[in-house]
Design a protein around this motif. Structure first.
Motif, short mmCIF file in Angstrom:
data_model
loop_
_atom_site.label_atom_id
_atom_site.label_comp_id
_atom_site.label_asym_id
_atom_site.label_seq_id
_atom_site.Cartn_x
_atom_site.Cartn_y
_atom_site.Cartn_z
N SER A 6 0.80 -1.22 0.00
CA SER A 6 0.00 0.00 0.00
C SER A 6 0.84 1.28 0.00
N SER A 7 2.08 1.24 0.45
CA SER A 7 2.90 2.46 0.49
C SER A 7 4.04 2.35 -0.51
N ARG A 8 3.72 2.54 -1.76
CA ARG A 8 4.73 2.40 -2.81
C ARG A 8 5.38 3.72 -3.18
N LYS A 9 4.90 4.84 -2.65
CA LYS A 9 5.41 6.13 -3.10
C LYS A 9 6.63 6.61 -2.35
N HIS A 10 6.76 6.27 -1.07
CA HIS A 10 7.86 6.79 -0.27
C HIS A 10 8.82 5.66 0.10
N LEU A 11 10.08 5.92 -0.11
CA LEU A 11 11.10 4.91 0.15
C LEU A 11 11.23 4.60 1.64
N LEU A 26 22.11 -0.65 4.47
CA LEU A 26 22.17 -0.41 3.04
C LEU A 26 20.96 0.39 2.56
N GLY A 27 19.78 0.07 3.07
CA GLY A 27 18.58 0.80 2.70
C GLY A 27 18.62 2.25 3.16
N LEU A 28 19.10 2.49 4.37
CA LEU A 28 19.21 3.86 4.86
C LEU A 28 20.25 4.66 4.09
N SER A 29 21.34 4.02 3.70
CA SER A 29 22.34 4.75 2.91
C SER A 29 21.79 5.08 1.52
N MET A 30 21.00 4.19 0.94
CA MET A 30 20.36 4.51 -0.34
C MET A 30 19.35 5.63 -0.18
N LEU A 31 18.63 5.64 0.94
CA LEU A 31 17.67 6.71 1.19
C LEU A 31 18.37 8.05 1.32
N ILE A 32 19.48 8.10 2.03
CA ILE A 32 20.24 9.35 2.17
C ILE A 32 20.79 9.82 0.83
#
Length: 99
Positions: free
Chosen positions: A25-30, A74-80
């Motif tokens: 349901s939440s595909r818009k925000h990483l 890894l996910g947080l570094s991609m988000l940053i």
């Protein structure tokens, strides 16, 4: 020592199901996607602990926690990286092919 039953697995399966529904349901925000993936991993870890508690095997659960922590970092570094280059984490503001 906890005895393995299906009723002990119900909270873990409920967590995994809720994580999948929030992931879909939440595909818009990483950031929402990363949080739902971490919630799914927490449910899988709980399921591992319930299933492996009767065998007193903890090495596999520690290895799984290590992999989950690496996935989160890894996910947080991609988000940053995405926030620094594009300004926000909304998927509508940039194309996947440009990243």
């Amino acid at each position: 020592m906890m005895i393995f039953t299906w009723m002990n697995l119900f909270p873990a399966l409920l967590m995994i199901f809720c994580g999948f529904t929030s992931f879909i349901s939440s595909r818009k925000h990483l950031l929402n996607i990363l949080l739902s993936l971490e919630f799914i991993m927490l449910g899988i870890f709980l399921m591992f602990m319930v299933m492996l508690s009767s065998f007193s095997e903890t090495f596999l659960s520690l290895f799984f926690l290590t992999l989950v922590a690496c996935e989160g970092a890894l996910g947080l570094s991609m988000l940053i990286l995405i926030v620094r280059t594009h300004g926000n984490d909304c998927f509508n503001s940039f194309s996947i092919l440009q990243c």
